[in-house]
Structures are given as structure tokens and as C-alpha cells.
Design an enzyme around this catalytic site. Structure first.
Site, PDB file in Angstrom:
ATOM      1  CB  CYS A  20       2.122   0.623 -15.539  1.00  0.00           C
ATOM      2  SG  CYS A  20       2.738   2.001 -16.499  1.00  0.00           S
ATOM      3  CE  LYS A  74       7.695  -4.311 -21.110  1.00  0.00           C
ATOM      4  NZ  LYS A  74       8.003  -3.065 -20.439  1.00  0.00           N
TER       5      LYS A  74
HETATM    6  N1  C6P Z   1       6.080  -2.526 -18.225  1.00  0.00           N
HETATM    7  C1  C6P Z   1       7.674  -1.343 -16.840  1.00  0.00           C
HETATM    8  O1  C6P Z   1       8.465  -0.436 -16.609  1.00  0.00           O
HETATM    9  P1  C6P Z   1       4.125  -2.390 -23.440  1.00  0.00           P
HETATM   10  O2  C6P Z   1       4.145  -0.999 -22.876  1.00  0.00           O
HETATM   11  O3  C6P Z   1       2.863  -2.655 -24.208  1.00  0.00           O
HETATM   12  O4  C6P Z   1       5.361  -2.774 -24.164  1.00  0.00           O
HETATM   13  O5  C6P Z   1       4.114  -3.375 -22.169  1.00  0.00           O
HETATM   14  C2  C6P Z   1       3.130  -3.237 -21.186  1.00  0.00           C
HETATM   15  C3  C6P Z   1       3.401  -4.186 -20.059  1.00  0.00           C
HETATM   16  C4  C6P Z   1       2.524  -5.230 -19.834  1.00  0.00           C
HETATM   17  N2  C6P Z   1       2.739  -6.133 -18.874  1.00  0.00           N
HETATM   18  C5  C6P Z   1       3.802  -6.082 -18.084  1.00  0.00           C
HETATM   19  C6  C6P Z   1       4.004  -7.148 -17.047  1.00  0.00           C
HETATM   20  C7  C6P Z   1       4.725  -5.045 -18.236  1.00  0.00           C
HETATM   21  O6  C6P Z   1       5.788  -5.003 -17.439  1.00  0.00           O
HETATM   22  C8  C6P Z   1       4.514  -4.065 -19.234  1.00  0.00           C
HETATM   23  C9  C6P Z   1       5.442  -2.901 -19.388  1.00  0.00           C
HETATM   24  C10 C6P Z   1       7.079  -1.470 -18.217  1.00  0.00           C
HETATM   25  O7  C6P Z   1       7.370  -2.167 -15.983  1.00  0.00           O
HETATM   26  C11 C6P Z   1       6.590  -0.154 -18.726  1.00  0.00           C
HETATM   27  S1  C6P Z   1       5.213   0.466 -17.844  1.00  0.00           S
END
Ligand code: C6P
Length: 416
Positions: A373, A233
Site C-alpha cells: 500500500c 498492529k
Molecule cells: N499497513 C502493511 O502491511 P489500517 O489498515 O487502517 O489498520 O492501517 C493502514 C496503515 C496506515 N499507515 C501505515 C503506515 C500503515 O502501515 C498502515 C497499514 C499494513 O504495511 C497493511 S496495508
């Protein structure tokens, strides 16, 4: 903030991202507004990965040959860059993980399992991503702890009176809270929340997935005990992330995963553990990912996180203003840009979010649709899905205009 924007050359930034130069569906320019899901990568990060694989690909901490030494040096150099980027006190406090999700699970499975007992309370919030809810629910089922959630004020900020009450009246051992919501964009007052948590004898674990890429973060100034974020990100590769933890806490925690590199000695009747951070990095690590993340940190640092944050704030302010003019569009969360990161989730004129996203995609505009999510937060809003535009360092106000045009076209298609 105005001064910071004056020096920001967004066109120069865009020129560094090859993917932004392409046409989408061969006939429209790509307008990438799905940055909260994952960001694009600049040439500098791509070149760094390419260079690693072409020139010095080898395992780390395991070889005395030149390639392994070079890979180890780059892998550890990246850790030092990340340490400075978030102002951790020591590079030993930077643990490589596969991403925010794994970082939070590490805290739950290592610190949580060894420090939480039946009757203890973990305080989370209703605006969390599933990855900051489910690990605590799994632990609750196993250990008999309770998870309580801070509710919202009508403007989409956290109800901090209720937070204070929970800390006062419940046996809270840990606060697990997001710095910035991935749906509402709400920026939570982590420093104050940490101070209150500590005064109540609790620790605080911060989900920084949507903050570290977008604003200066100083984990010591915030006084966060744990802080989790993802490389993909923040213009880095997928598959790499970080858990920051205060050294004394990490030292006292047992390993979570067992395997190579995390041990000091292994005998058939028992093993001892490596020093930090390796105690938590079992197996061949995400070498290219870590080195690539180091390059991403270099890129962001050279631009300046203050500058990036000011630029995004300007884009978000403009987007909120333009979105508020669109009939039938309802923004989720704060409408005041000063309370928000660069995220605008919305419902639109009775058109399903997936249809909105599909119609926008035909115009070249990539947004996300669904529950992002964060099902509990959508339940609270009384909707099962929203469309979401999210902004980053390479977005422009003209791209916001294209989003708005796309929305008007979508409305024409659906409303007779
Ligand atoms: N949100 C979104 O489209 P990972 O998948 O481990 O890199 O990140 C998880 C995650 C945890 N906390 C927050 C606040 C997030 O936004 C995310 C990832 C993405 O909003 C993919 S679901």
C-alpha cells in the site's frame, strides 16, 4: 538500551501467543515476520474478548441493566488506558475508530472539509501509506486544495530542507506524515516537524500505525495535533483503532458520521451534538474491539514500551547485518538500524517478491510481498514490488536465521 534488553524474556513473551506454538504447513515451526501488516494476539487479549462475549456482552451507553453497565465501564476503562498509553491530556481526546485508515479519513472529512479552502496546501510525503495520500487527494478534488509531497534523501530519510522550503513558501495548512514508514522503516523526526509546522501556522497529523505498537509515544511531547493508529498492529483485535486529537480542535470540528450516540438532541428540524469523544462515535461502537485493545495496552505496558523497542532494535540490527551478507539482496530504505523501526523490505536476485514470499512460506517464514500500500514509494525505488520482513516483541534472532536460510534456498530454486 542494553539494560532494557537484559530484562526481556522473549521466550516468556512467545509462550503467551498461542498461534506461535503451532506448526506451519504441519511440518515447520511458524516464523511470523509480517507484523507490519498485522500482529498476533496473546492469550490475555483472546481471554478478554472471550470473557466479554461470554459474560457481559451488551450495548454501551444505552442500557441501565447490569450487562450494559459492565460493558460500558470496560469500554470506557479501555479509553482511559489508551489515554495514558500515549499520554493524551484527556480521555475525551481518544476517539475510537475502525483503524488508522478511518482515523485519517475522519480528520480529512471533518477538519479538512471545514478548514481547508481552494489554494490551501496539505504537505504529505512520498513515503506515506495510501491511507495518508488518498484521503487528501479526494479532498483536493472536492475543495481545490493542493497536496505537495516531501521527497527523500538518498539514504531513505525525508528531505527536511525541502520540508522547510514548502512550509516557508507555500500556504500550508496541514502536514500529514507517517511517524514510521511501513516499507523503509524510516523513523521521522515528528517533534521537529511539528515545531516547524506550528511555526508556519500549520497543523500536523501523524500516522502512527507503525510507531505506537513499537515505541513509547507521547502525543503531548511530540505536540501532534492529530495522531492515528490501529489496534490490530499492537496485539489488539482487528476493527478497532484510535484517533487522538487536541481537545480544542476536536471541539471545533463538525461530526463526520451521523447516527445514534453522537447526538445530544434530535428534532425534525435539526440536531445538536454529544460531547467529546462521542460526537465522533456514531452508532453501536466496536465494543469488544475497544475492550480487547485495552487488554493489549495492559500487556504492552506491563512489558514496557522501552523494553519492547530495545528488543526490536536488537532484532532489526541483527537482521540488517545478516541480510547484507546475502548476495543479490537489496534493502529498500535506510541500512542503518538506528534510523529504522523493525521493518526490512528488499528485492532479491531478480526473483519476484511474490515468489520469494511463497518460497519462504514453504519454510514456515511468513513475510509480505507486494507494494505494501505504498505504490509511490515503490515507483521512486524503481520496483513494483518488494518482499518485507517486519519484527515485533516475540521475534528472535534464530527466526532471523531461518529467514536467511530460506532466502538461500529460494535462490537455489531460482538461479541455475
Ligand atoms: N499497513 C502493511 O502491511 P489500517 O489498515 O487502517 O489498520 O492501517 C493502514 C496503515 C496506515 N499507515 C501505515 C503506515 C500503515 O502501515 C498502515 C497499514 C499494513 O504495511 C497493511 S496495508
Amino acid at each position: 538500551m542494553a539494560d532494557a534488553i537484559l530484562n526481556y524474556d522473549v521466550e516468556a513473551v512467545r509462550a503467551d501467543f498461542p498461534i506461535l506454538q503451532q506448526m506451519h504447513h504441519d511440518n515447520v515451526p511458524l516464523v511470523y515476520l509480517d507484523n507490519a501488516a498485522s500482529s498476533q494476539k496473546p492469550q490475555q487479549v483472546i481471554d478478554t474478548l472471550d470473557d466479554y462475549y461470554r459474560r457481559y456482552n451488551a450495548n454501551v451507553h444505552r442500557g441501565v441493566h447490569k450487562l450494559s453497565e459492565e460493558a460500558t465501564a470496560a469500554y470506557e476503562q479501555a479509553r482511559i488506558k489508551i489515554r495514558h498509553f500515549i499520554n493524551a491530556a484527556s480521555k475525551r481526546e481518544i476517539i475510537y475508530t475502525s483503524g488508522t485508515t478511518e482515523s485519517i479519513n475522519l480528520v480529512a472529512q471533518s477538519w479538512g472539509r471545514s478548514n481547508l479552502n481552494a489554494g490551501d496546501v496539505v504537505v504529505s510525503t512520498v513515503m506515506e501509506h495510501h491511507s495518508n495520500i488518498v484521503p487528501w487527494q479526494l479532498l483536493a478534488a472536492e475543495k481545490g486544495i493542493t497536496v505537495k509531497y516531501v521527497p527523500l534523501n538518498p539514504d531513505g530519510t525525508l528531505d527536511l530542507d525541502e520540508y522547510a522550503r514548502l512550509l516557508r513558501e507555500e500556504p500550508v495548512k496541514l502536514v500529514a506524515v507517517t511517524h514510521v514508514s511501513n516499507v523503509f522503516g524510516t523513523i521521522n523526526p515528528i517533534k521537529d516537524m511539528a515545531q516547524q509546522a506550528h511555526a508556519a501556522g500549520a497543523l500536523i497529523m501523524v500516522d502512527g500505525a507503525q510507531s505506537v505498537p513499537h515505541m513509547p509515544v507521547d502525543v503531548q511531547a511530540l505536540d501532534a495535533d492529530f495522531y492515528a493508529f490501529s489496534g490490530h498492529k499492537m496485539i489488539g483485535p482487528t476493527g478497532i483503532g484510535v484517533l487522538y486529537g487536541k481537545r480544542d480542535l476536536l471541539e471545533a470540528m463538525p461530526p463526520w458520521k451521523g447516527g445514534g450516540d453522537m447526538i445530544a438532541t434530535v428534532r425534525l428540524d435539526g440536531s445538536t451534538w454529544n460531547d467529546l469523544p462521542y460526537k465522533f462515535e456514531a452508532g453501536t461502537p466496536i465494543i469488544a474491539g475497544a475492550i480487547g485493545l485495552g487488554a493489549a495496552v495492559d500487556y504492552l505496558s506491563a512489558l514496557g514500551m522501552e523494553q519492547i523497542s530495545a528488543h526490536e532494535h536488537r532484532i532489526t540490527e541483527y537482521a540488517l547485518e545478516r541480510l547484507s551478507e546475502v548476495p543479490g539482496l537489496k534493502l529498500l530504505g535506510p541500512t542503518d538500524a538506528s534510523k529504522k523501526g523493525g521493518v526490512a523490505a528488499f528485492t532479491f536476485a531478480g526473483i519476484h517478491a511474490h515468489d520469494v514470499a511463497q518460497l519462504l512460506d514453504a519454510e514456515g517464514v511468513a513475510v509480505r510481498a507486494g507494494h505494501h500500500c505504498a505504490m509511490p514509494l515503490h515507483d521512486i525505488c524503481g520496483v513494483n514490488a518488494s518482499a518485507r520482513a517486519s519484527f515485533y516483541l516475540y521475534n528472535t534472532t534464530s527466526e532471523v536465521d531461518l529467514l536467511i536460510e530460506g532466502l538461500y534456498k529460494a535462490k537455489e530454486t531460482f538461479v541455475i
